[in-house]
Design a protein around this motif. Structure first.
Motif, PDB file in Angstrom:
ATOM      1  N   ASP A   1       4.099   2.919  -3.357  1.00 19.27           N
ATOM      2  CA  ASP A   1       3.897   2.267  -2.059  1.00 19.27           C
ATOM      3  C   ASP A   1       2.600   2.714  -1.379  1.00 19.27           C
ATOM      4  N   PRO A   2       1.437   2.390  -1.954  1.00 17.26           N
ATOM      5  CA  PRO A   2       0.171   2.902  -1.417  1.00 17.26           C
ATOM      6  C   PRO A   2      -0.083   2.445   0.018  1.00 17.26           C
ATOM      7  N   LEU A   3      -0.307   3.402   0.900  1.00 22.26           N
ATOM      8  CA  LEU A   3      -0.654   3.128   2.297  1.00 22.26           C
ATOM      9  C   LEU A   3      -1.677   4.174   2.728  1.00 22.26           C
ATOM     10  N   PHE A   4      -2.930   3.734   2.874  1.00 20.45           N
ATOM     11  CA  PHE A   4      -4.029   4.644   3.170  1.00 20.45           C
ATOM     12  C   PHE A   4      -4.695   4.329   4.499  1.00 20.45           C
ATOM     13  N   ALA A   5      -3.980   3.662   5.399  1.00 20.27           N
ATOM     14  CA  ALA A   5      -4.557   3.218   6.662  1.00 20.27           C
ATOM     15  C   ALA A   5      -4.383   4.267   7.747  1.00 20.27           C
ATOM     16  N   ARG A   6      -5.364   4.331   8.637  1.00 17.81           N
ATOM     17  CA  ARG A   6      -5.228   5.165   9.837  1.00 17.81           C
ATOM     18  C   ARG A   6      -4.332   4.478  10.870  1.00 17.81           C
ATOM     19  N   ARG A   7      -4.376   3.138  10.849  1.00 20.86           N
ATOM     20  CA  ARG A   7      -3.567   2.375  11.794  1.00 20.86           C
ATOM     21  C   ARG A   7      -3.064   1.112  11.100  1.00 20.86           C
ATOM     22  N   LEU A   8      -1.814   0.749  11.388  1.00 20.21           N
ATOM     23  CA  LEU A   8      -1.207  -0.455  10.837  1.00 20.21           C
ATOM     24  C   LEU A   8      -0.437  -1.133  11.964  1.00 20.21           C
ATOM     25  N   ALA A   9      -0.993  -2.262  12.457  1.00 20.93           N
ATOM     26  CA  ALA A   9      -0.384  -2.980  13.580  1.00 20.93           C
ATOM     27  C   ALA A   9      -0.145  -1.992  14.726  1.00 20.93           C
ATOM     28  N   HIS A  10       1.096  -1.791  15.142  1.00 23.77           N
ATOM     29  CA  HIS A  10       1.394  -0.914  16.272  1.00 23.77           C
ATOM     30  C   HIS A  10       1.609   0.527  15.848  1.00 23.77           C
ATOM     31  N   LEU A  11       1.426   0.823  14.577  1.00 21.93           N
ATOM     32  CA  LEU A  11       1.635   2.183  14.084  1.00 21.93           C
ATOM     33  C   LEU A  11       0.307   2.907  13.952  1.00 21.93           C
ATOM     34  N   ARG A  12       0.340   4.205  14.258  1.00 20.12           N
ATOM     35  CA  ARG A  12      -0.842   5.042  14.112  1.00 20.12           C
ATOM     36  C   ARG A  12      -0.465   6.290  13.324  1.00 20.12           C
ATOM     37  N   ARG A  13      -1.352   6.701  12.440  1.00 19.62           N
ATOM     38  CA  ARG A  13      -1.103   7.919  11.673  1.00 19.62           C
ATOM     39  C   ARG A  13      -1.216   9.113  12.612  1.00 19.62           C
ATOM     40  N   ARG A  14      -0.111   9.826  12.777  1.00 16.05           N
ATOM     41  CA  ARG A  14      -0.051  10.902  13.745  1.00 16.05           C
ATOM     42  C   ARG A  14      -0.054  12.288  13.112  1.00 16.05           C
ATOM     43  N   ARG A  15       0.135  12.364  11.823  1.00 20.06           N
ATOM     44  CA  ARG A  15       0.144  13.676  11.161  1.00 20.06           C
ATOM     45  C   ARG A  15      -0.453  13.515   9.769  1.00 20.06           C
TER      46      ARG A  15
END
Length: 257
Positions: free
Chosen positions: A25-39
């Protein structure tokens, strides 16, 4: 030869077995729609390198077309049956060898075999259209048998459908303050662990992404699932070695079978 598991965050892991690199399930984004990478820092440039990438279901935090675009020319990509109809963006991935699979399908890749297994989760590409695809887990069989659960709820015949495994990568949380139907929280994941009875487990799908502006809403649901899973796994499945990894950390597991 040991099996090496690296957790990049959310449901994204590299499983290295028999000199084959498998990416989940590759996910390398800093932000996705309303989600933000927090950790956790974004994975390094080498993280997308894989011989085969596995997509468990069509939700955008698991099937993320921009992240899949970063895979190298010729990489195998396994997606649930019907995915290309439901997600037109997959048609842009002409540099990848895309195969649609359903539960029971087996795909040889080098010296491993990847088997698709059922999951209990809504497989639609929300919020678009009526097209459905099965949500999947995968068993990676090489020197060891490693189960990547994707997103799933607990179900009665889980152990029979998955079969014997030595390693389990289990979701223990989510990306918001509430988990809907068809998810494992730390408690249900510990129950799944007791049913599956692997030698080792790694908790995933928690503590990476969180909705923007919701930092103060039930923050323990973001921070706590990994430690809670370790605690509950010791109660429900004391024979299983649980490895709670930090983002970008790896564990090497002996693959005696």
């Amino acid at each position: 030869m040991p099996v090496e598991i690296t957790w990049w965050g959310h449901a994204t892991c590299t499983v290295q077995d028999s000199n084959v690199r498998v990416l989940t399930d590759p996910l390398f984004a800093r932000r996705l729609a309303h989600l933000r990478r927090r950790r956790g820092a974004l994975p390094p440039p080498g993280a997308p390198h894989a011989d085969v990438a596995l997509v468990s279901h069509l939700h955008a935090d698991h099937l993320h077309v921009p992240s899949l675009m970063r895979l190298a020319e010729g990489t195998r990509l396994l997606v649930p049956r019907g995915a290309r109809r439901a997600v037109p963006g997959l048609r842009r991935l002409t540099h990848l060898r895309v195969s649609e699979v359903a539960p029971g399908d087996e795909t040889p890749v080098g010296d491993i075999v990847v088997r698709a297994v059922p999951a209990r989760h809504d497989g639609r590409r929300l919020p678009f259209g009526p097209h459905r695809s099965p949500a999947l887990g995968y068993v990676i069989a090489g020197e060891a048998r490693t189960y990547f659960a994707g997103d799933t709820g607990l179900f009665d015949d889980m152990a029979d459908e998955v079969g014997p495994v030595e390693v389990a990568l289990l979701p223990v949380g989510g990306w918001g303050p509430y988990l809907g139907e068809g998810h494992l929280d730390a408690g249900r994941a510990a129950q799944a662990l007791a049913r599956l009875a692997p030698r080792s487990a790694v908790p995933v799908h928690y503590g990476t992404y969180w909705p923007i502006g919701m930092d103060a809403v039930r923050p323990h649901e973001f921070h706590a699932p990994g430690d809670e899973f370790v605690r509950l796994a010791a109660r429900h499945a004391p024979a299983v070695s649980v490895h709670r990894l930090g983002h970008g950390e790896s564990v090497r597991l002996e693959a005696a079978r």
